[in-house]
Design an enzyme around this catalytic site. Sequence first.
Site, PDB file in Angstrom:
ATOM      1  N   LEU A  61      -2.407 -17.505  -0.957  1.00 46.53           N
ATOM      2  CA  LEU A  61      -1.973 -18.879  -0.703  1.00 46.53           C
ATOM      3  C   LEU A  61      -1.907 -19.239   0.775  1.00 46.53           C
ATOM      4  O   LEU A  61      -1.458 -20.342   1.119  1.00 46.53           O
ATOM      5  CB  LEU A  61      -0.626 -19.173  -1.375  1.00 46.53           C
ATOM      6  CG  LEU A  61      -0.538 -18.859  -2.877  1.00 46.53           C
ATOM      7  CD1 LEU A  61       0.821 -19.269  -3.415  1.00 46.53           C
ATOM      8  CD2 LEU A  61      -1.652 -19.531  -3.647  1.00 46.53           C
ATOM      9  N   CYS A  62      -2.310 -18.338   1.663  1.00 45.90           N
ATOM     10  CA  CYS A  62      -2.411 -18.694   3.078  1.00 45.90           C
ATOM     11  C   CYS A  62      -3.696 -19.494   3.309  1.00 45.90           C
ATOM     12  O   CYS A  62      -4.747 -19.151   2.774  1.00 45.90           O
ATOM     13  CB  CYS A  62      -2.429 -17.443   3.963  1.00 45.90           C
ATOM     14  SG  CYS A  62      -0.794 -16.818   4.359  1.00 45.90           S
ATOM     15  N   MET A  97       2.148 -16.657   9.963  1.00 43.54           N
ATOM     16  CA  MET A  97       1.727 -15.519   9.151  1.00 43.54           C
ATOM     17  C   MET A  97       0.630 -14.718   9.844  1.00 43.54           C
ATOM     18  O   MET A  97       0.560 -13.493   9.700  1.00 43.54           O
ATOM     19  CB  MET A  97       1.263 -15.984   7.769  1.00 43.54           C
ATOM     20  CG  MET A  97       2.368 -16.601   6.920  1.00 43.54           C
ATOM     21  SD  MET A  97       3.904 -15.626   6.864  1.00 43.54           S
ATOM     22  CE  MET A  97       3.305 -14.070   6.211  1.00 43.54           C
ATOM     23  N   ASP A 112      -0.691   5.334  11.572  1.00 45.56           N
ATOM     24  CA  ASP A 112      -1.756   6.172  11.026  1.00 45.56           C
ATOM     25  C   ASP A 112      -2.303   7.152  12.060  1.00 45.56           C
ATOM     26  O   ASP A 112      -2.586   8.318  11.741  1.00 45.56           O
ATOM     27  CB  ASP A 112      -2.882   5.291  10.501  1.00 45.56           C
ATOM     28  CG  ASP A 112      -4.046   6.101   9.973  1.00 45.56           C
ATOM     29  OD1 ASP A 112      -3.847   6.878   9.026  1.00 45.56           O
ATOM     30  OD2 ASP A 112      -5.162   5.972  10.530  1.00 45.56           O
TER      31      ASP A 112
END
Length: 307
Positions: A61-62, A97, A112
């Site tokens: 939904l972005c 976002m 990582d």
Amino acid sequence: MKNITMKPESYRMAQASSSVLAPAHCLALLAEGKTEKGDALKTARIAGILAAKRTDELIPLCHPLPIHAAEVTFELLTDRVVIHATVETIAATGVEMEALTAASLAALTIYDMLKPHCSAHELSIAACQLDLKTGGKSSFSRKLHRKIAAAVIVLSDRVAAGKKTDTAGQSIVSCLEETGFSPIHYQIIADDSEILKQLITQLTSRYACIITVGGTGIGQRDITVETVQPLLQQELHGLMEAARAFGQKRTPYAALSRGVAGFIDQALLLTLPGSRRGASETMAAILPALIHIFAVRGNLPHGGDYQ
């Protein structure tokens, strides 16, 4: 997905941060760029920038946005590396976002690349947060800080004769009410230049904002612009230029609108199209500027019990 088709584009920026907590020898590896997999900070920077550009693919939904600038930087402290992400765009919605995603993915990349050098309990990601945003509602208000008196004049032979229901003018009244204008005078008249001129003369001493709806096109009875423009003492060309540019992205007919805007004494006068969609799009385009005008301009006329 939220509908943003009626929101004007503006410059928007967001900054977000995240932290990776790690032991001292891992932080030294970051500073030297010598982890087992290579330079972790340089890799994390690219990962964060790419993540910002692909946020709409990662988060449901972005909206997909044009990312005009994105940067990820790092701050090495005694027990952690702090990641700072900045994203900029010119769009109808913000890039919060995108900035948060950039900070998050950069943190995951560092995690990582450090995990071969320590045990799992020595690494953690913390405090991913939005630090700053500009643009949109946070920078350009769509609400008045005080009540302003307004008048809406609908020009239409058919509406005045009772052959058609007014929807365009009523939509503008609703928009003004939501914005905080009060009191609001609403009146329907025929497409008559003399009646319009007399009415404007009466209203300018009582209402700080006068909006006409209808008569800005190229029809034989479209007399609003010819009537209003000679009365304007200070034209604001940019308002209608912005409205036409906004409308042109939604319909090619927006180029045919001849609307004008400006001041008559202390009253601001705007001429909007007669269609509901055209009037609504014009208000969507100019509302932030309209609010700003009344925020900086004093000595306004008023009507009724307006204070």
